[in-house]
Scaffold this motif. Structure first.
Motif, PDB file in Angstrom:
ATOM      1  N   ASP A 755       0.872  -1.309   0.114  1.00 26.64           N
ATOM      2  CA  ASP A 755       0.220  -0.313  -0.105  1.00 26.64           C
ATOM      3  C   ASP A 755       1.068   0.887   0.231  1.00 26.64           C
ATOM      4  O   ASP A 755       1.816   1.641   0.669  1.00 26.64           O
ATOM      5  N   VAL A 756       0.533   2.297  -0.410  1.00 30.06           N
ATOM      6  CA  VAL A 756       1.165   3.544  -1.396  1.00 30.06           C
ATOM      7  C   VAL A 756      -0.122   4.813  -0.534  1.00 30.06           C
ATOM      8  O   VAL A 756      -0.617   4.513  -1.446  1.00 30.06           O
ATOM      9  N   ALA A 757       0.528   5.715   0.078  1.00 27.90           N
ATOM     10  CA  ALA A 757       0.272   6.788  -0.126  1.00 27.90           C
ATOM     11  C   ALA A 757       0.032   7.958  -0.108  1.00 27.90           C
ATOM     12  O   ALA A 757       1.465   8.432   0.185  1.00 27.90           O
ATOM     13  N   LEU A 758       0.414   8.426  -1.665  1.00 27.23           N
ATOM     14  CA  LEU A 758       0.985   9.676  -1.761  1.00 27.23           C
ATOM     15  C   LEU A 758       0.117  11.001  -1.736  1.00 27.23           C
ATOM     16  O   LEU A 758      -1.086  11.577  -2.265  1.00 27.23           O
ATOM     17  N   LEU A 773       2.164   5.830 -11.734  1.00 33.31           N
ATOM     18  CA  LEU A 773       2.366   4.097 -10.503  1.00 33.31           C
ATOM     19  C   LEU A 773       2.597   2.557 -11.309  1.00 33.31           C
ATOM     20  O   LEU A 773       3.288   1.468 -11.241  1.00 33.31           O
ATOM     21  N   ALA A 774       1.454   2.256 -12.683  1.00 35.84           N
ATOM     22  CA  ALA A 774       1.456   1.279 -13.484  1.00 35.84           C
ATOM     23  C   ALA A 774       2.335   1.774 -14.092  1.00 35.84           C
ATOM     24  O   ALA A 774       3.306  -0.022 -14.196  1.00 35.84           O
ATOM     25  N   GLY A 775       2.927   2.201 -14.924  1.00 34.62           N
ATOM     26  CA  GLY A 775       3.612   2.289 -15.434  1.00 34.62           C
ATOM     27  C   GLY A 775       5.159   1.996 -14.642  1.00 34.62           C
ATOM     28  O   GLY A 775       6.254   1.631 -15.610  1.00 34.62           O
ATOM     29  N   GLY A 776       5.434   2.416 -13.000  1.00 31.34           N
ATOM     30  CA  GLY A 776       7.270   1.981 -12.656  1.00 31.34           C
ATOM     31  C   GLY A 776       7.096   0.424 -12.490  1.00 31.34           C
ATOM     32  O   GLY A 776       7.505   0.263 -12.321  1.00 31.34           O
ATOM     33  N   ALA A 827       7.773   2.857  -8.927  1.00 29.07           N
ATOM     34  CA  ALA A 827       6.166   3.250  -8.978  1.00 29.07           C
ATOM     35  C   ALA A 827       6.358   4.504  -8.543  1.00 29.07           C
ATOM     36  O   ALA A 827       5.505   5.774  -9.263  1.00 29.07           O
ATOM     37  N   ILE A 828       6.217   4.492  -7.611  1.00 28.48           N
ATOM     38  CA  ILE A 828       6.704   6.038  -6.666  1.00 28.48           C
ATOM     39  C   ILE A 828       7.149   6.880  -7.285  1.00 28.48           C
ATOM     40  O   ILE A 828       6.903   8.162  -8.003  1.00 28.48           O
ATOM     41  N   ALA A 829       8.870   6.607  -7.671  1.00 24.17           N
ATOM     42  CA  ALA A 829       9.706   7.078  -8.107  1.00 24.17           C
ATOM     43  C   ALA A 829       8.979   8.352  -9.973  1.00 24.17           C
ATOM     44  O   ALA A 829       9.071   9.632 -10.179  1.00 24.17           O
ATOM     45  N   LEU A 830       8.508   6.738 -10.653  1.00 25.97           N
ATOM     46  CA  LEU A 830       7.870   7.023 -11.867  1.00 25.97           C
ATOM     47  C   LEU A 830       6.623   8.168 -11.979  1.00 25.97           C
ATOM     48  O   LEU A 830       5.963   9.597 -12.476  1.00 25.97           O
ATOM     49  N   ALA A 831       5.024   8.340 -10.884  1.00 27.47           N
ATOM     50  CA  ALA A 831       4.204   9.002  -9.920  1.00 27.47           C
ATOM     51  C   ALA A 831       4.889  10.289  -9.800  1.00 27.47           C
ATOM     52  O   ALA A 831       4.334  11.287 -10.300  1.00 27.47           O
ATOM     53  N   ALA A 837       4.492  13.727  -7.511  1.00 22.70           N
ATOM     54  CA  ALA A 837       3.828  13.508  -5.972  1.00 22.70           C
ATOM     55  C   ALA A 837       4.945  12.940  -5.137  1.00 22.70           C
ATOM     56  O   ALA A 837       5.836  12.487  -4.977  1.00 22.70           O
ATOM     57  N   VAL A 838       4.386  13.123  -3.367  1.00 25.07           N
ATOM     58  CA  VAL A 838       5.455  12.847  -2.588  1.00 25.07           C
ATOM     59  C   VAL A 838       4.922  12.027  -1.433  1.00 25.07           C
ATOM     60  O   VAL A 838       3.744  11.763  -1.271  1.00 25.07           O
ATOM     61  N   LEU A 839       5.526  11.318  -1.037  1.00 26.09           N
ATOM     62  CA  LEU A 839       4.657   9.774  -0.248  1.00 26.09           C
ATOM     63  C   LEU A 839       4.800  10.677   1.145  1.00 26.09           C
ATOM     64  O   LEU A 839       5.519  10.996   1.972  1.00 26.09           O
ATOM     65  N   ARG A 840       3.325  10.381   1.485  1.00 22.95           N
ATOM     66  CA  ARG A 840       3.075  10.581   2.713  1.00 22.95           C
ATOM     67  C   ARG A 840       3.593  10.535   3.563  1.00 22.95           C
ATOM     68  O   ARG A 840       4.037   8.921   4.292  1.00 22.95           O
TER      69      ARG A 840
END
Length: 842
Positions: A755-758, A773-776, A827-831, A837-840
């Motif tokens: 789980d990720v919260a951005l 996210l899907a692309g990364g 995924a987080i990096a590409l988003a 987007a920043v990881l919460r």
């Protein structure tokens, strides 16, 4: 066309035992669409007799005027004594002849006549109106007053021709000659193999220079004009009962003798006519095109502004009629007027009869332009026999002289443009080849002669087409006549044997899958005509430069209100939604798949392809190049409840999310990945509108829009509040398809959930974050789901937190924690790179 069987028998000696149903069957076999057979007088039984009013006593002590009458009915009542009758009608007087239903009679509607006491008197019968006898509606709503010459006590059912059968024929556009008794009689004569007594075979005097002057300025619009004059008409003359009854049975209302005669001859011969009061015509009669802005008051009392393309009849004062459509009020035949002091009757005594032939296309366009369909225009636009004009004028003159005591002037005006008989050459065996039946030359020649053709030749026939059949232009037309008269039911039934094919194309498969998935989601398919008008584009709120406003306009539309081909599926669907909502169905979800028409560049003219050979590739390419682009679309509209309430819980109204979900489902069936962004696009609400994109060869391409309709659009179209809609281009989805949809595979290896919260800006679409996210995440990502959206102090003003559940799984092994974590971080990096987007909590 309503055809009384008694009238039809005047021209064809049908067997006495033949009923209307029998004749209907014969004419249907010959290719006519006989929709119904109406039995006049059904349920009517006598005694129904002619009576003479002897006395009238006014009964004034009641709320409404009541009259106690004594009526002489001769020996019809068995005693010869006057019949006492109570009647409320007031349009008759002492000495008038009336129709009396005696006790024991049964009128239409099972209305039984008996002696009864009413208003303090005993009424022994009823004085009848035309409506009570089933003769049709009487605009005066009074009882029937008969001419004085009819004998008291005779059977009124015979006098009024109350028993008859009427065939109601739906005449197709190519069979205009059947809008006449002459045309239907010809078909009946052929069907029964009997001779025809042609009512148009009359002795017509030769044209001379003494007739009423006529000047034709447009010989193309009017190629024939016949004028005859009758003087000395008796203004008191009325149409005889037989003439009135034939008009009524044919569906027309008797008006006055001169008008009734022209209508009668039109029904008999198919030639529309018009009668002018000669004393009200100023100078010569002319035929020309109208001047733009000219006005005329037509016979219906309406002032009409003429178009420059309208063909008009004129005199020195200007237009006096719209050619082939309707005459003008300023030259109409005056109704008889009785002077209350002297009793003298005045009215039109001099009549000019017009029998002309007008261009069918011109009349049709004028009638549509003015929304003025008349009995005359219906016939002219289907084709009228130009050779029948002189005979129709002569028939009208004969009837006016006979019935109104007039005198026909010797002058005969006839102006005719030069014309040659139309001939068609066809091989004698051509109908055989078309039908696959060996008819033989003798049968072909006989059938063509029966429809009025002159036929010469042996193996190669030269056929002269009759003037009343403008629809016969090619050999195939003649072949069709032979086939229909020989009987379509006699054609052998042969199933075609198509070669084995390769099945449906991918485009067809996508189309069917889309229909199935929408039906499975609860949508009902609504098929609409592919036509629309400019008004609906205004109601949808489209900008002046919107591409959807550029339409292909039909030359001959089915409706003047919808003359263009649709550029979007929404008008038809929204009209269907509104119609169903108005009928009580408030929870609606409709869909449609079909073509729209989007012209590009300058309009092009398509060439007419030949039919005697296969068109060349260049000719086919030229036709295709002239066609507008025709993308295939899918659209949905929703209103009311999407989920019903009940014992299981509360329901849910349809909203913009349902429309977007429909787009997602369609994209899945097409094998394309849909990118969803917020947008502003008519006719949608600016804050509840989504644009749908797909990636084709690395380029984002617009595929459609969806959301909630703008409140102004909802109000303009009369739709339910919060109506939602969506439209997608299936051809664009097909181009973006990643190939055939693959069936899901069930893996034996466990899933790894991360789980990720951005935290992103408030205006960043969640779909965009999901896309990156899907692309990364790469190939290991099995699914991604947004399960929470948070806004508040913890993320800051103008921000929102999007929480996603990412499921990772490998097809050949169990993933390690490190692999799943690495995929999540990628995924987080590409988003973060593309959406900020920043990881919460980071």
């Amino acid at each position: 066309m309503r055809v009384p069987l008694s009238w039809l028998r005047e021209y064809v000696d049908l067997p006495a035992t033949e009923t209307g149903r029998d004749v209907q069957a014969k004419l249907i076999t010959a290719g006519l669409e006989v929709e119904t057979v109406e039995r006049l007088g059904a349920g009517l039984t006598g005694p129904l007799v002619v009576g003479k009013v002897l006395t009238i006593e006014e009964l004034t002590e009641f709320k409404k005027p009541i009259r106690f009458c004594t009526v002489d009915v001769g020996r019809a009542n068995g005693t010869g004594e006057p019949q006492e009758i109570i009647c409320g009608a007031r349009n008759f007087a002492v000495g008038d002849k009336v129709v009396v239903a005696l006790p024991g009679a049964v009128l239409p509607g099972d209305f039984r006549i008996a002696e009864r006491k009413t208003y303090g008197k005993v009424s022994r019968g009823m004085i009848c109106s035309s409506e009570e006898l089933g003769m049709g509606e009487d605009p005066n709503h009074g009882i029937i007053v008969l001419p004085p010459e009819h004998e008291v006590g005779i059977d009124a059912t015979v006098l009024l021709e109350l028993y008859d059968e009427v065939l109601d024929i739906a005449v197709t556009p190519d069979r205009g000659y059947c809008l006449s008794m002459r045309g239907v009689a010809r078909e009946a004569a052929i069907a029964y193999g009997l001779p025809l007594r042609d009512p148009a075979l009359l002795d017509v005097p030769a044209p001379n220079s003494y007739g009423y002057p006529v000047q034709i300025a447009d010989p193309i619009g009017c190629d024939r004009f016949t004028a005859r004059t009758v003087v000395g008409l008796d203004p008191e003359a009325r149409s005889p009962i037989w003439l009135q009854r034939r008009l009524q049975k044919a569906g027309m209302r008797p008006i006055s003798l001169a008008v009734d005669v022209t209508n009668y001859v039109m029904l008999e011969l198919g030639q529309p006519l018009h009668a002018y009061d000669r004393t009200r015509i100023d100078g010569p009669i002319g035929v020309r095109r109208a001047e733009a802005g000219e006005k005329i008051t037509t016979l219906d009392g309406t002032v009409r502004v003429l178009d420059a393309a309208d063909l008009v009849i004129t005199d020195n004062s200007g237009p006096i009629g719209i050619a082939g459509v309707m005459g003008g009020a300023n030259t109409e035949i005056a109704d008889p007027v009785t002077d209350p002091e002297t009793g003298a009757v005045t009215g039109s005594t001099e009549v000019v009869v017009e029998a002309a032939h007008f261009d069918a296309i011109s009349v049709a366009r004028t009638a549509r332009r003015h929304k003025l369909s008349s009995e005359a225009s219906k016939r002219f636009e289907r084709g009228v026999d130009p050779q029948a004009a002189a005979a129709a004028a002569q028939r009208t003159v004969d009837l006016l002289v006979l019935l109104a005591g007039g005198t026909a002037e010797a002058g005969v005006t006839e102006i005719a443009a030069p014309s040659a008989p139309r001939t068609i050459t066809l091989p004698a065996n051509h109908p055989d080849k078309v039908a696959g039946v060996d008819y033989g030359r003798e049968t072909v020649v006989r059938r063509l002669q029966e429809i009025g053709c002159d036929v010469y030749g042996q193996d190669e026939l030269v056929v002269t087409v009759p003037s009343w059949r403008p629809d016969l232009n090619e050999p195939n037309d003649l072949a069709e006549e032979v086939i229909r008269l020989e009987g379509y039911e006699n054609l052998p039934s042969t199933l075609p044997k198509p070669p084995a094919g390769r099945g449906l194309t991918e485009r067809q498969r996508v189309h069917r899958r889309v229909g199935r998935v929408l039906a499975g989601a609860g949508y009902v398919e609504a098929l609409n005509y592919p036509f629309m008008g400019q008004q609906v584009l205004d109601q949808l709120g489209l900008d002046a430069d919107d591409a959807r406003r550029k339409v292909v306009t039909l030359v001959n539309p089915l409706s003047d209100e919808e003359p263009a081909l649709r550029t979007t599926l929404l008008p038809g669907l929204l009209a269907a939604l509104r119609r169903n909502d108005s009928r009580g169905s408030h929870d609606l979800a409709l869909f449609e798949t079909g073509l729209v028409f989007r012209p590009e560049g300058e309009p092009k003219v398509a060439v007419r392809l030949p039919v005697d050979r296969r068109p060349t590739d260049e000719e086919i390419a030229g036709v295709n190049a002239a066609l507008p682009a025709q993308p295939r679309r899918a659209a949905v509209v929703l209103a009311g409840a999407r989920e019903q309430s009940g014992w299981w819980g509360k329901g849910r109204p349809a909203d913009w999310a349902d429309a977007i979900q429909a787009a997602r489902a369609i994209a899945v069936e097409a094998g394309a990945e849909l990118l969803i962004d917020a947008d502003q696009h008519a006719p949608f609400h600016p804050g509840r509108c989504a644009a749908f994109h797909v990636v084709i060869d690395g380029v984002r391409t617009l595929a459609g829009h969806g959301g909630e309709l703008h409140p102004r659009v909802v109000k303009a179209l009369g739709l339910p509040a919060r109506t939602c809609a969506m439209e997608l281009d299936l051809d664009v989805l097909e181009k973006a398809s990643e190939g055939p949809v693959k069936a899901p595979r069930i893996s034996a290896f466990p899933v790894a959930t991360q789980d990720v919260a951005l935290v992103v800006d408030q205006d960043v679409p969640s779909a965009a974050v999901e896309y990156y996210l899907a692309g990364g995440a790469g190939e290991l990502l099995e699914s991604i789901r947004l399960f929470d959206v948070y806004t508040g102090d913890q993320v800051g003003e103008g921000k929102k937190s999007l929480a996603y559940a990412l499921k990772f799984r490998a097809a050949d092994r169990t993933l390690t924690v490190e692999e799943a974590t690495a995929a999540r971080d990628a995924a987080i990096a590409l988003a973060a790179e593309h959406t900020g987007a920043v990881l919460r909590g980071a």
